[in-house]
Motif scaffolding. Sequence first.
Motif, short mmCIF file in Angstrom:
data_model
loop_
_atom_site.label_atom_id
_atom_site.label_comp_id
_atom_site.label_asym_id
_atom_site.label_seq_id
_atom_site.Cartn_x
_atom_site.Cartn_y
_atom_site.Cartn_z
N THR A 1 47.01 48.91 50.03
CA THR A 1 45.67 48.72 49.48
C THR A 1 45.79 48.72 47.96
O THR A 1 46.36 49.66 47.39
CB THR A 1 44.71 49.83 49.94
N PHE A 2 45.29 47.69 47.31
CA PHE A 2 45.41 47.57 45.86
C PHE A 2 44.10 47.89 45.17
O PHE A 2 43.05 47.31 45.50
CB PHE A 2 45.84 46.16 45.46
N GLY A 3 44.15 48.82 44.20
CA GLY A 3 43.05 48.98 43.26
C GLY A 3 43.29 48.07 42.08
O GLY A 3 44.41 47.69 41.76
N GLY A 4 42.19 47.69 41.42
CA GLY A 4 42.35 46.81 40.27
C GLY A 4 42.02 45.37 40.60
O GLY A 4 41.25 45.10 41.51
N PRO A 5 42.65 44.46 39.82
CA PRO A 5 43.72 44.67 38.84
C PRO A 5 43.25 45.36 37.56
O PRO A 5 42.09 45.26 37.20
CB PRO A 5 44.21 43.25 38.54
N TYR A 6 44.19 46.04 36.89
CA TYR A 6 43.86 46.66 35.62
C TYR A 6 44.23 45.78 34.44
O TYR A 6 43.78 46.01 33.31
CB TYR A 6 44.50 48.05 35.47
N VAL A 7 45.02 44.73 34.69
CA VAL A 7 45.34 43.76 33.65
C VAL A 7 45.87 42.50 34.33
O VAL A 7 46.40 42.56 35.44
CB VAL A 7 46.40 44.34 32.67
N LYS B 1 48.20 39.39 38.60
CA LYS B 1 47.27 40.51 38.61
C LYS B 1 48.03 41.79 38.94
O LYS B 1 48.57 41.93 40.04
CB LYS B 1 46.18 40.27 39.65
N TRP B 2 48.06 42.72 37.98
CA TRP B 2 48.73 43.99 38.23
C TRP B 2 47.74 44.99 38.81
O TRP B 2 46.70 45.28 38.20
CB TRP B 2 49.32 44.54 36.94
N GLY B 3 48.06 45.50 39.98
CA GLY B 3 47.18 46.43 40.65
C GLY B 3 47.78 47.82 40.80
O GLY B 3 48.97 48.04 40.52
N ASN C 1 38.93 51.55 40.94
CA ASN C 1 38.27 50.40 40.32
C ASN C 1 37.23 50.82 39.30
O ASN C 1 37.07 50.20 38.24
CB ASN C 1 37.62 49.51 41.39
N GLN C 2 36.49 51.89 39.60
CA GLN C 2 35.51 52.39 38.64
C GLN C 2 36.20 52.93 37.40
O GLN C 2 35.75 52.71 36.27
CB GLN C 2 34.66 53.50 39.27
N ALA C 3 37.32 53.63 37.58
CA ALA C 3 38.07 54.16 36.44
C ALA C 3 38.62 53.04 35.56
O ALA C 3 38.60 53.13 34.33
CB ALA C 3 39.22 55.05 36.94
N ILE C 4 39.09 51.97 36.18
CA ILE C 4 39.60 50.82 35.42
C ILE C 4 38.48 50.17 34.62
O ILE C 4 38.67 49.80 33.45
CB ILE C 4 40.29 49.81 36.37
N ALA C 5 37.31 50.04 35.24
CA ALA C 5 36.17 49.48 34.52
C ALA C 5 35.82 50.35 33.31
O ALA C 5 35.57 49.84 32.21
CB ALA C 5 34.97 49.36 35.45
N ASP C 6 35.85 51.67 33.48
CA ASP C 6 35.59 52.58 32.36
C ASP C 6 36.64 52.41 31.26
O ASP C 6 36.31 52.46 30.07
CB ASP C 6 35.58 54.03 32.85
N PRO D 1 45.74 40.37 26.91
CA PRO D 1 44.47 40.33 27.65
C PRO D 1 43.36 41.01 26.87
O PRO D 1 43.60 42.00 26.17
CB PRO D 1 44.80 41.10 28.93
N ALA D 2 42.15 40.48 26.99
CA ALA D 2 41.06 40.98 26.15
C ALA D 2 39.82 41.40 26.93
O ALA D 2 38.83 41.79 26.33
CB ALA D 2 40.67 39.91 25.13
N SER D 3 39.86 41.33 28.27
CA SER D 3 38.66 41.68 29.03
C SER D 3 39.03 42.25 30.38
O SER D 3 40.14 42.05 30.89
CB SER D 3 37.77 40.45 29.21
N LEU D 4 38.07 42.95 30.96
CA LEU D 4 38.24 43.55 32.28
C LEU D 4 38.44 42.46 33.32
O LEU D 4 37.62 41.56 33.46
CB LEU D 4 36.99 44.37 32.62
N PRO D 5 39.54 42.52 34.08
CA PRO D 5 39.71 41.55 35.16
C PRO D 5 38.68 41.75 36.26
O PRO D 5 38.19 42.86 36.47
CB PRO D 5 41.12 41.85 35.69
N ARG D 6 38.36 40.68 36.94
CA ARG D 6 37.45 40.79 38.09
C ARG D 6 38.15 41.61 39.17
O ARG D 6 39.25 41.27 39.61
CB ARG D 6 37.11 39.41 38.62
#
Length: 288
Positions: free
Chosen positions: A118-124, A227-229, A244-249, A272-277
């Motif tokens: 199970t992958f969280g993210g991606p964070y970048v 996508k790095w998860g 996912n919430q922590a990555i958004a923060d 990278p300059a923005s939060l990935p979907r």
Amino acid sequence: MRRAYVTFAVAMAMGLAACGDGGSYSTVVGKIRGAEDVVVGTKWDQPSLGLKTGDGDPQGFDVDVARYVVNRLAEGEPVRITWRESPSSTREALLQNGTVDLIFASYSITKARKPKVTFGGPYVIVQQDTMVRADEFRITKTADLRGKRICQAEGSNSYRRIVDPPPDGKLGIPAVLVPAKNYSDCVRKLRIGQLDAVSTENVTLAGYAQAEPGQFKLLNDPITDEKWGVGIKKGDTATCEAVNQAIADMWRDGTATRLLNKWFGKTGLKLPASLPRPCLCNTPDSSP
């Protein structure tokens, strides 16, 4: 001081139901909030991402991201992180057998891995590129890898994007594969002339290039966006959603940008300059 109580509803939502022996938790986020510790897997051989020297903790971008996310999962309470080396070839097994709770290790989210993780993210999201020796002038673009020796790092899929034909691969270039234990081994073989090129994510390559100034250069000819998860044991949806919430923060408060600049700001890469979907935590295994 740790919170004195947790309501039944929150305990159920976070999966904090301890097993009969009192020593295990049904989710990683529950373990962090209940036992106040977590085992995190990272690379230990990748400069600027996850590099361990001596007796200290590993250092790098992935390590710093892991610290941020774990602290967010702990909701500001103290948490002890035990670091475990997680090479590409053993990441799925380490999650499945419970050796590690989370993995932050340049872990690309791929269709082939989803049935096991199970992958969280991606964070970048980073681009795959190619690195050659600084004195190599025959290879100036990805297409020049035809017939050249490229690295096949154990447990990594990067080489497939070059040699496999569509739809499984990207380019279908007939290159010669040279096996290696990991990307540090790839770089060693490139340095001593046993390889012509190493291809994987550009920040990974840039970390090696920074560690040995003047020895290598990147082609700056991107192949794919990767996508790095965050690797989580299969089925732990509660932890995935909390991650996912922590990555958004992390992106919203500027930490992600600060960490990218800290570790890769001098590489010349377009960072990278923005939060990935985010991927849905219950995404079917067949989804990209």
